[in-house]
Design a protein around this motif. Structure first.
Motif, PDB file in Angstrom:
ATOM      1  N   ASP A  89       0.739  -1.176  -0.083  1.00 10.20           N
ATOM      2  CA  ASP A  89       0.193   0.085   0.029  1.00 10.20           C
ATOM      3  C   ASP A  89       1.030   1.335  -0.146  1.00 10.20           C
ATOM      4  OD1 ASP A  89      -2.710  -0.099  -0.260  1.00 10.20           O
ATOM      5  OD2 ASP A  89      -3.293  -0.558   1.789  1.00 10.20           O
ATOM      6  N   MET A 113      -3.181 -14.850  -2.392  1.00 12.92           N
ATOM      7  CA  MET A 113      -4.719 -14.214  -2.881  1.00 12.92           C
ATOM      8  C   MET A 113      -5.945 -15.252  -2.658  1.00 12.92           C
ATOM      9  SD  MET A 113      -4.302 -10.999  -2.539  1.00 12.92           S
ATOM     10  CE  MET A 113      -5.860 -10.196  -3.116  1.00 12.92           C
ATOM     11  N   ARG A 123      -2.129  -6.831   1.333  1.00 12.44           N
ATOM     12  CA  ARG A 123      -3.085  -5.819   1.016  1.00 12.44           C
ATOM     13  C   ARG A 123      -2.148  -4.609   0.158  1.00 12.44           C
ATOM     14  NH1 ARG A 123      -3.675  -1.865   4.457  1.00 12.44           N
ATOM     15  NH2 ARG A 123      -2.410  -2.985   6.052  1.00 12.44           N
ATOM     16  N   GLU A 126      -3.380  -4.983  -5.261  1.00 14.33           N
ATOM     17  CA  GLU A 126      -4.517  -4.859  -6.062  1.00 14.33           C
ATOM     18  C   GLU A 126      -4.567  -3.346  -6.817  1.00 14.33           C
ATOM     19  OE1 GLU A 126      -4.989  -4.935  -2.842  1.00 14.33           O
ATOM     20  OE2 GLU A 126      -5.774  -2.901  -2.237  1.00 14.33           O
ATOM     21  N   ARG A 127      -3.412  -2.607  -6.178  1.00 13.28           N
ATOM     22  CA  ARG A 127      -3.159  -1.331  -6.724  1.00 13.28           C
ATOM     23  C   ARG A 127      -2.011  -1.440  -7.768  1.00 13.28           C
ATOM     24  NH1 ARG A 127      -2.604   2.398  -1.774  1.00 13.28           N
ATOM     25  NH2 ARG A 127      -2.500   4.217  -3.391  1.00 13.28           N
ATOM     26  N   ARG A 151      -2.479  -3.695 -15.972  1.00 11.64           N
ATOM     27  CA  ARG A 151      -3.660  -3.183 -15.545  1.00 11.64           C
ATOM     28  C   ARG A 151      -4.253  -2.759 -16.778  1.00 11.64           C
ATOM     29  NH1 ARG A 151      -6.097  -1.251 -11.783  1.00 11.64           N
ATOM     30  NH2 ARG A 151      -4.641  -1.983 -10.126  1.00 11.64           N
TER      31      ARG A 151
END
Ligand code: PLP
Length: 318
Positions: A89, A113, A123, A126-127, A151
């Motif tokens: 993150d 995951m 965490r 996903e970014r 992406r």
């Protein structure tokens, strides 16, 4: 796009960042891309093997001030040495502040995951702008089954698609269809690697795969607990996932760890358990990585017993 025609020599001085625990495939990729492995800054890690985000930020600022062009930040979701997971993150925040492509090397850990128990540790994954992961590690698929998720699919086409007379598309028949695999990757002819992964997912399902992953992590934690109470063993890195790095240390004294090298060789020759050898803070460490759904507490007993037996035999302290 221009770099496809003019090459990297005419591009700005592109530089990338990862932790000093980054896998060797990353400097190798920079070498193959023509940027050179010097284009990679390897940032210090904390005691748990995670990248120091403040130091990373300082490197990026300093490089910009020196006229370089930071373009890529690589986070690791499960380092090869100890299974450490960067603060994904925080890295995503920094990459977005600095306008960097955020890639995650999840070769070892991303399939976590699939387990509701393990997923929270990842965490931020996903970014990412792109994630690499291997079904031939924790996914029970034979070599090789490496995957890259990006992406924006258009990035792949911009990078790889090339017009060629012999690849002309048609509206119907054998040459019909939208994007072909050669439009989204470097290979023209290639094998159907996705099939074995698809069969594995269809046969076992993500739940069973995830359960096996979580069980491997429980086994790793059980080994770490065992090491903590065993006076002649020492844990050499915290256990984040399925990897345990430890050493023989009679009475808590592990010395320079050189004995661990001999122990691993003996264990391989004996053939009952097969840990690998790595370096943790430059000291040889016995590395147990659990990926097999059949591994049980019996195997832990065999590993601990084997290390203690061969350790005692080689010990200069006894
Ligand atoms: C195994 C591994 C790689 C290399 O992956 P292959 O697809 O097996 O070549 C890259 N990064 C990490 C963290 C790994 O554990």
């Amino acid at each position: 796009m221009a770099v496809r025609q003019s090459g990297v020599a005419k591009a700005p001085r592109l530089v990338a960042y990862a932790s000093n625990e980054v896998h060797g495939c990353v400097p190798r990729a920079l070498e193959m891309a023509g940027l050179g492995s010097d284009a990679l800054t390897r940032v210090a890690t904390d005691d748990a093997g995670r990248i120091d985000v403040a130091a990373l930020r300082a490197f990026i600022r300093a490089d910009r001030a020196a006229g370089l062009t930071p373009f890529l930040l690589i986070g690791t979701a499960g380092t090869v040495n100890s299974g450490a997971i960067d603060d994904l993150d925080a890295l995503a925040d920094l990459a977005s502040e600095e306008g960097l492509h955020f890639h995650i090397d999840g070769a070892l850990g991303a399939l976590g995951m699939l387990s509701p128990e393990i997923a929270p540790l990842l965490r931020g994954i996903e970014r990412a702008d792109s994630v690499a992961f291997d079904f031939h590690k924790w996914g029970h698929v034979p070599y090789d089954a490496g995957f890259l998720l990006v992406r924006e699919g258009a990035w792949l086409k911009d990078t790889f698609a090339s017009p060629a007379a012999y690849l002309t598309r048609a509206d119907t028949g054998l040459a019909a269809g939208g994007d072909w695999p050669c439009d989204i990757g470097p290979d023209l002819s290639r094998s159907f690697r996705a099939l074995k992964t698809w069969f594995t997912l269809k046969t076992y399902g993500t739940e069973a795969l995830g359960a096996s992953i979580a069980e491997n992590c429980r086994i790793a934690r059980a080994l770490a607990e065992r090491i903590a109470v065993e006076p002649d063993l020492e844990l050499l890195a915290p256990v984040a996932l399925n990897i345990v790095c430890f050493g023989y240390a009679p009475g808590g004294v592990g010395g320079d760890g050189a004995i661990n090298r001999a122990i691993v060789e003996e264990l391989h020759a004996a053939g009952r358990v097969a840990p690998s050898l790595t370096l943790v803070k430059d000291r040889p460490a016995i590395r147990a990585a659990f990926v097999n759904h059949r591994t049980t507490a019996d195997d832990l007993d065999a590993l601990v017993e084997g290390v203690l037996r061969f350790g005692a035999r080689h010990s200069p302290w006894r």
